[in-house]
Design a protein around this motif. Structure first.
Motif, PDB file in Angstrom:
ATOM      1  N   HIS A   1      -9.665  -2.780   0.195  1.00 29.85           N
ATOM      2  CA  HIS A   1      -8.831  -2.201   1.245  1.00 29.85           C
ATOM      3  C   HIS A   1      -8.879  -0.672   1.190  1.00 29.85           C
ATOM      4  O   HIS A   1      -9.049  -0.002   2.213  1.00 29.85           O
ATOM      5  CB  HIS A   1      -7.391  -2.703   1.084  1.00 29.85           C
TER       6      HIS A   1
ATOM      7  N   CYS B   1       0.835  -1.212   0.000  1.00 29.39           N
ATOM      8  CA  CYS B   1       0.000   0.000   0.000  1.00 29.39           C
ATOM      9  C   CYS B   1       0.864   1.254   0.000  1.00 29.39           C
ATOM     10  O   CYS B   1       0.539   2.244  -0.641  1.00 29.39           O
ATOM     11  CB  CYS B   1      -0.946  -0.036   1.193  1.00 29.39           C
TER      12      CYS B   1
ATOM     13  N   GLU C   1       0.038  -2.111   4.920  1.00 31.14           N
ATOM     14  CA  GLU C   1      -0.707  -3.237   4.345  1.00 31.14           C
ATOM     15  C   GLU C   1       0.008  -3.808   3.105  1.00 31.14           C
ATOM     16  O   GLU C   1       0.486  -3.063   2.261  1.00 31.14           O
ATOM     17  CB  GLU C   1      -2.114  -2.767   3.959  1.00 31.14           C
TER      18      GLU C   1
ATOM     19  N   CYS D   1       0.909   3.419   5.118  1.00 29.10           N
ATOM     20  CA  CYS D   1       0.139   2.223   5.451  1.00 29.10           C
ATOM     21  C   CYS D   1       1.022   1.004   5.212  1.00 29.10           C
ATOM     22  O   CYS D   1       1.709   0.917   4.194  1.00 29.10           O
ATOM     23  CB  CYS D   1      -1.105   2.166   4.557  1.00 29.10           C
TER      24      CYS D   1
ATOM     25  N   HIS E   1      -9.009   3.469   3.640  1.00 27.23           N
ATOM     26  CA  HIS E   1      -8.630   4.808   3.210  1.00 27.23           C
ATOM     27  C   HIS E   1      -9.822   5.624   2.720  1.00 27.23           C
ATOM     28  O   HIS E   1      -9.647   6.756   2.283  1.00 27.23           O
ATOM     29  CB  HIS E   1      -7.550   4.724   2.130  1.00 27.23           C
TER      30      HIS E   1
END
Ligand SMILES: [Zn+2]
Length: 57
Positions: free
Chosen positions: A33, A7, A16, A14, A38
């Motif tokens: 996601h 990400c 992720e 982030c 977000h």
């Protein structure tokens, strides 16, 4: 081989990492996601940019 999208490579602060077996799967998970975490709706133009950030793992 798995595909992975980080990400933060898309410009977010982030940690992720989104994984999938295909780019389509990663893009779909990334869209979920982005929306959930977000609060961002991924447009077709953004999806094309994000696709370029997907790496083979
Ligand atoms: Zn994120």
């Amino acid at each position: 081989m798995a595909k992975v999208l980080r990400c933060k490579d898309a410009g977010f602060d982030c940690a992720e990492e989104i994984r999938g077996q295909t780019e389509e799967e990663v893009l779909q998970k990334a869209a979920e996601h982005a929306k959930k975490v977000h609060n961002l709706e991924v447009t077709p133009g953004m999806a094309a940019q994000v696709r370029a950030l997907i790496k083979d793992e």
